[in-house]
Motif scaffolding. Sequence first.
Motif, mmCIF file in Angstrom:
data_model
loop_
_atom_site.group_PDB
_atom_site.id
_atom_site.type_symbol
_atom_site.label_atom_id
_atom_site.label_comp_id
_atom_site.label_asym_id
_atom_site.label_seq_id
_atom_site.Cartn_x
_atom_site.Cartn_y
_atom_site.Cartn_z
ATOM 1 N N ARG A 185 0.271 0.172 10.457
ATOM 2 C CA ARG A 185 -1.034 0.790 10.257
ATOM 3 C C ARG A 185 -1.226 1.022 8.766
ATOM 4 N NH1 ARG A 185 -4.657 4.090 13.664
ATOM 5 N NH2 ARG A 185 -3.341 3.384 15.378
ATOM 6 N N GLU A 186 -2.079 0.223 8.169
ATOM 7 C CA GLU A 186 -2.401 0.291 6.745
ATOM 8 C C GLU A 186 -1.197 0.030 5.834
ATOM 9 O OE1 GLU A 186 -5.989 2.995 5.740
ATOM 10 O OE2 GLU A 186 -4.580 4.269 6.859
ATOM 11 N N THR A 226 -2.765 -3.662 4.508
ATOM 12 C CA THR A 226 -4.170 -3.613 4.086
ATOM 13 C C THR A 226 -4.781 -2.279 4.503
ATOM 14 O OG1 THR A 226 -4.334 -5.997 4.471
ATOM 15 C CG2 THR A 226 -6.398 -4.785 4.227
ATOM 16 N N PRO A 227 -5.466 -1.587 3.610
ATOM 17 C CA PRO A 227 -6.122 -0.331 3.990
ATOM 18 C C PRO A 227 -7.112 -0.539 5.132
ATOM 19 C CG PRO A 227 -6.056 -0.551 1.604
ATOM 20 C CD PRO A 227 -5.611 -1.867 2.167
ATOM 21 N N GLN A 228 -7.167 0.444 6.023
ATOM 22 C CA GLN A 228 -8.114 0.453 7.140
ATOM 23 C C GLN A 228 -7.867 -0.642 8.172
ATOM 24 O OE1 GLN A 228 -10.343 3.000 7.577
ATOM 25 N NE2 GLN A 228 -9.278 3.820 5.788
ATOM 26 N N THR A 253 0.858 -1.190 0.000
ATOM 27 C CA THR A 253 0.000 0.000 0.000
ATOM 28 C C THR A 253 0.891 1.236 0.000
ATOM 29 O OG1 THR A 253 -0.140 0.440 2.387
ATOM 30 C CG2 THR A 253 -1.590 -1.278 1.499
#
Length: 254
Positions: free
Chosen positions: A191-192, A195-197, A165
Amino acid sequence: MAQELHRATIRVLDILECLSAASDGMTLTELAQALSAPKSSLFPIVHTLEQRQYLQQRFGTTRYMIGPSSLVLGSAYALNSGIMAFTDVIKQVVAACQETCQLGVLDQGNVLYIAKEDSPEAIRMISRVGNRLPANATAIGKALLSGLTDTEVRELYANGLPRLTSHTITNISALLSQLSDIRNGGMASEREESTPQLACWALPLYQGGKVFAALSVSVPLFRCEPGKIELICQSLQKAKTKIEQLAEMQSFGI
């Protein structure tokens, strides 16, 4: 001098590993493309693996997938390595923090997830045992990489750090700084980055003074309030102590 690996055996393992990551299976043509190999050389191997039930064709299709004999091997590994003994501890983590907990080992530059327990929440991380992700992009991967020296980490990522990401750490110096903190007793986190979120916290697990695995908890960002994070860190610390004690007492070797 290192002994050269057996090419035919490598081809068998490449087929099994490729299909283990394909949830919908693969045709022989797709498998040949994925492995950059001619179908004529793959077919006798695939046919033999199918006859021995390490592979099977999805009913009504020509798509190959992992067969039941592979499950026997996996179950034997889980029993002999001690993973089954750690299952109760992993479940205790999930019961305490209500979030997904995963156990992983380092597979070259990747995390190989070998055990997990899902969160009971409707919105949760989706993953499965057998998945591989770049270690630099995950908290559990960073925990595992902390068991290597800086030189070993640089050699492992000689071609650069993979990016999943826009938040993934791709600067080797920044990664090494985080690994230093983990070696000194800090908590691995991301944090992200994978994977997003999604955020994740992890700790390395030691046996005989060496990192043999790592344990993580993943949580959606909207549930990342301070109290939840504190509970996750406390749960991981307790689980780390229990698993390391089990590993030492029973001489498990993941």
